[in-house]
Design a protein around this motif. Structure first.
Motif, PDB file in Angstrom:
ATOM      1  N   THR A  53       0.835  -1.206   0.000  1.00 27.74           N
ATOM      2  CA  THR A  53       0.000   0.000   0.000  1.00 27.74           C
ATOM      3  C   THR A  53       0.869   1.255   0.000  1.00 27.74           C
ATOM      4  OG1 THR A  53      -1.720  -1.200   1.219  1.00 27.74           O
ATOM      5  CG2 THR A  53      -1.857   1.203   1.211  1.00 27.74           C
ATOM      6  N   GLU A  96      -7.247  -0.048   2.832  1.00 23.48           N
ATOM      7  CA  GLU A  96      -8.454   0.745   3.092  1.00 23.48           C
ATOM      8  C   GLU A  96      -8.288   2.244   2.812  1.00 23.48           C
ATOM      9  OE1 GLU A  96     -10.951   1.495   7.063  1.00 23.48           O
ATOM     10  OE2 GLU A  96     -10.911  -0.618   6.472  1.00 23.48           O
ATOM     11  N   PRO A  97      -7.172   2.880   3.203  1.00 23.02           N
ATOM     12  CA  PRO A  97      -7.040   4.320   2.910  1.00 23.02           C
ATOM     13  C   PRO A  97      -7.106   4.634   1.414  1.00 23.02           C
ATOM     14  CG  PRO A  97      -5.432   3.646   4.553  1.00 23.02           C
ATOM     15  CD  PRO A  97      -6.040   2.389   4.022  1.00 23.02           C
ATOM     16  N   SER A 100     -10.703   4.121   0.161  1.00 21.81           N
ATOM     17  CA  SER A 100     -11.534   5.272   0.529  1.00 21.81           C
ATOM     18  C   SER A 100     -11.341   6.414  -0.466  1.00 21.81           C
ATOM     19  CB  SER A 100     -11.184   5.751   1.945  1.00 21.81           C
ATOM     20  OG  SER A 100     -11.484   4.756   2.900  1.00 21.81           O
ATOM     21  N   LEU A 101     -10.094   6.607  -0.886  1.00 19.22           N
ATOM     22  CA  LEU A 101      -9.821   7.643  -1.878  1.00 19.22           C
ATOM     23  C   LEU A 101     -10.481   7.292  -3.211  1.00 19.22           C
ATOM     24  CD1 LEU A 101      -8.429  10.258  -2.699  1.00 19.22           C
ATOM     25  CD2 LEU A 101      -6.355   8.926  -3.165  1.00 19.22           C
ATOM     26  N   SER A 258      -5.830   5.425  12.378  1.00 22.24           N
ATOM     27  CA  SER A 258      -5.913   6.802  11.881  1.00 22.24           C
ATOM     28  C   SER A 258      -4.522   7.362  11.595  1.00 22.24           C
ATOM     29  CB  SER A 258      -6.641   7.685  12.908  1.00 22.24           C
ATOM     30  OG  SER A 258      -6.673   9.026  12.492  1.00 22.24           O
ATOM     31  N   TYR A 260      -1.885   5.593  10.782  1.00 22.02           N
ATOM     32  CA  TYR A 260      -1.424   4.915   9.563  1.00 22.02           C
ATOM     33  C   TYR A 260      -2.052   5.544   8.325  1.00 22.02           C
ATOM     34  CZ  TYR A 260      -1.745   1.390   5.843  1.00 22.02           C
ATOM     35  OH  TYR A 260      -1.738   0.738   4.623  1.00 22.02           O
ATOM     36  N   SER A 261      -3.365   5.795   8.381  1.00 25.90           N
ATOM     37  CA  SER A 261      -4.061   6.415   7.254  1.00 25.90           C
ATOM     38  C   SER A 261      -3.489   7.799   6.952  1.00 25.90           C
ATOM     39  CB  SER A 261      -5.559   6.524   7.548  1.00 25.90           C
ATOM     40  OG  SER A 261      -6.142   5.246   7.714  1.00 25.90           O
ATOM     41  N   LYS A 262      -3.100   8.503   8.010  1.00 28.11           N
ATOM     42  CA  LYS A 262      -2.513   9.830   7.832  1.00 28.11           C
ATOM     43  C   LYS A 262      -1.182   9.747   7.086  1.00 28.11           C
ATOM     44  CE  LYS A 262      -2.304  14.293   8.392  1.00 28.11           C
ATOM     45  NZ  LYS A 262      -3.177  15.161   7.576  1.00 28.11           N
ATOM     46  N   ILE A 264      -0.398   7.491   4.833  1.00 33.14           N
ATOM     47  CA  ILE A 264      -0.757   7.262   3.434  1.00 33.14           C
ATOM     48  C   ILE A 264      -1.239   8.563   2.796  1.00 33.14           C
ATOM     49  CG2 ILE A 264      -2.269   6.001   1.863  1.00 33.14           C
ATOM     50  CD1 ILE A 264      -0.173   4.239   3.202  1.00 33.14           C
ATOM     51  N   THR A 265      -2.083   9.305   3.510  1.00 34.99           N
ATOM     52  CA  THR A 265      -2.607  10.577   2.989  1.00 34.99           C
ATOM     53  C   THR A 265      -1.487  11.587   2.765  1.00 34.99           C
ATOM     54  OG1 THR A 265      -4.724  10.231   4.115  1.00 34.99           O
ATOM     55  CG2 THR A 265      -4.214  12.470   3.416  1.00 34.99           C
TER      56      THR A 265
END
Length: 434
Positions: A53, A96-97, A100-101, A258, A260-262, A264-265
């Motif tokens: 990912t 998942e991140p 979501s995008l 959250s 981890y998602s940050k 990726i973002t």
């Protein structure tokens, strides 16, 4: 031995059977450990999916120039575990991140398409395109078209990678899908002429692949895919000692996910960079590469695996450095020596996994195809034993009675019985291998 050589030896000796999760930023390592104790994700399976990912998020926007060539983070990764070992769930959570995008971009695409379709004058309008990252079911032509308007790149995900390879040439008869993917693995300029659609030229194609596979399908996966280097381009994650999964009722920590998602973002929002490599980094790589060149020189399989690992190590270094920088929301085009040492640990792990795959495919010994717990069961059994005795030994190792009994009954390649050896009493077993 100098300080540098000692550091390289230390990094190589830390190689282990399980994915070295501490190469990631601390927040990702903590997430992996939390997922293991809550939703029972195997750490190696989850870590491999996270690595893929991260590579997808970076895509073609960033690269690393090692002085001899430039690489981008393209990974082909196969998660290998038996059926029911929960391969799909960690893969889905890790991606998942990006999913979501994709959902957000799909909604925007639908809004733009509605506006386009309701316009009375389309002369100066371009039809909207759905820019997405994740592909499941597609043709080579549709994949290339998607890459043409998502220049960062894509991730091909498959619960079962055999479906992907079985679909090669599905829509092209005797076309060369496999050769196309071999060309794309390098990330070099790629062009295709489409019937009725005009040519497409990709300057920096970035295609990551992530999927699952059962061990018994490895031979089928490798069939006709070894001599051209297709198999050697794959990274394998093969967990050891997967114990029983016992429901906890607890979710993954929301704050850790959250964070981890940050990461990726932050990577997705970053415009990208080309990292430079200083003399210290080159010396670290040179010391490792020279040592490995001596080790693998006389073994054709190890030599072929190492050839691809010498590219992958730079891809790992880029991914890990970008992940650490994204965790601090501070990007700079420099690769740190510590990251390069972590990349060595990671590449050594994948080298060992690749050897496991080749040993598995080459072995004709049925014991090598048992799970870790089954192998322990077999080794604990005496040379000759009664069925009841064998079942009790299995139960002492944690097998259910019915599972231990079925193991004895369903492995005639491992045991002799009276039908095969008249010297055995009824209900008596004899091991064929010591």
């Amino acid at each position: 031995m100098g300080a540098l050589e000692k550091a390289i030896d230390s990094a190589m000796q830390k190689t282990q059977d399980e994915f070295p999760i501490d190469v990631f930023p601390e927040t990702i390592s903590r997430l992996i450990k939390n997922a293991e104790t809550t939703v029972l994700f195997n750490p190696s399976l989850f870590a491999g999916s996270i690595l893929s990912t991260l590579a997808t998020a970076i895509g073609a926007n960033s690269s690393i120039d090692n002085g001899s060539f430039t690489v981008r983070p393209i990974l082909w990764l196969a998660i290998v575990a038996r059926s029911g070992a929960q391969k799909t769930a960690p893969l889905g959570k890790a991606t998942e991140p990006i999913k979501s995008l994709d959902s957000k971009m799909h909604n925007e695409y639908l809004d733009e398409l509605t506006a386009y379709n309701s316009s009375s004058d389309k002369k100066d309008l371009s039809k909207p395109k759905f820019k997405k990252f994740i592909l499941n079911d597609f043709t080579i032509e549709s994949m290339v078209e998607i890459l043409s308007f998502n220049e960062r790149g894509i991730l091909i995900t498959q619960d079962e990678l055999m479906k992907w390879v079985n679909d090669f040439n599905k829509y092209r008869g005797k076309g060369g899908d496999q050769q196309t993917y071999l060309d794309l693995w390098n990330g070099n300029i790629f062009s295709i002429d489409r019937k009725g659609g005009g040519p497409i030229r990709l300057e920096k194609p970035s295609i990551n692949i992530l999927g699952g596979m059962q061990p018994e399908l490895l031979r089928n996966f490798a069939a006709n895919r070894t001599s051209d280097g297709f198999l050697h381009r794959f990274l394998f994650v093969i967990p050891e000692n997967m114990g029983p999964r016992k429901y906890t009722g607890n979710p993954i920590d929301k704050n850790l996910f959250s964070d981890y998602s940050k990461i990726i973002t932050n990577i997705l929002d970053f415009e990208g960079q080309e990292m430079s490599v200083c003399t210290t980094i080159k010396d670290i790589y040179k010391s490792w590469q020279h040592k490995k060149a001596e080790e693998v020189h006389n073994d054709d399989i190890e030599f072929a695996i190492q050839a691809k690992m010498e590219t992958y190590i730079w891809r790992f270094a880029l991914i890990l450095e970008m992940a650490h920088q994204a965790s601090n929301a501070e990007f700079k085009p420099e690769l740190s020596p510590e990251t390069m040492k972590k990349a060595i640990r990671l590449v050594e792990y994948f080298f060992k996994q690749a050897l496991k795959v080749h040993d598995y495919m080459a072995s004709k010994d049925p014991i090598d195809h048992l799970s870790v717990s089954q192998r322990e069961f077999y080794e604990k059994l005496p040379k000759k034993f009664k069925r009841k005795e064998g079942v009790e030994i299995g139960m002492s190792l944690g097998f259910a009675r019915i599972s231990a009994d079925r193991f004895l009954r369903n492995h005639p390649s491992l045991f002799k019985q009276r039908t095969e050896d008249k010297n055995l009493a009824y209900g008596e077993y004899s091991k064929k291998y010591d």
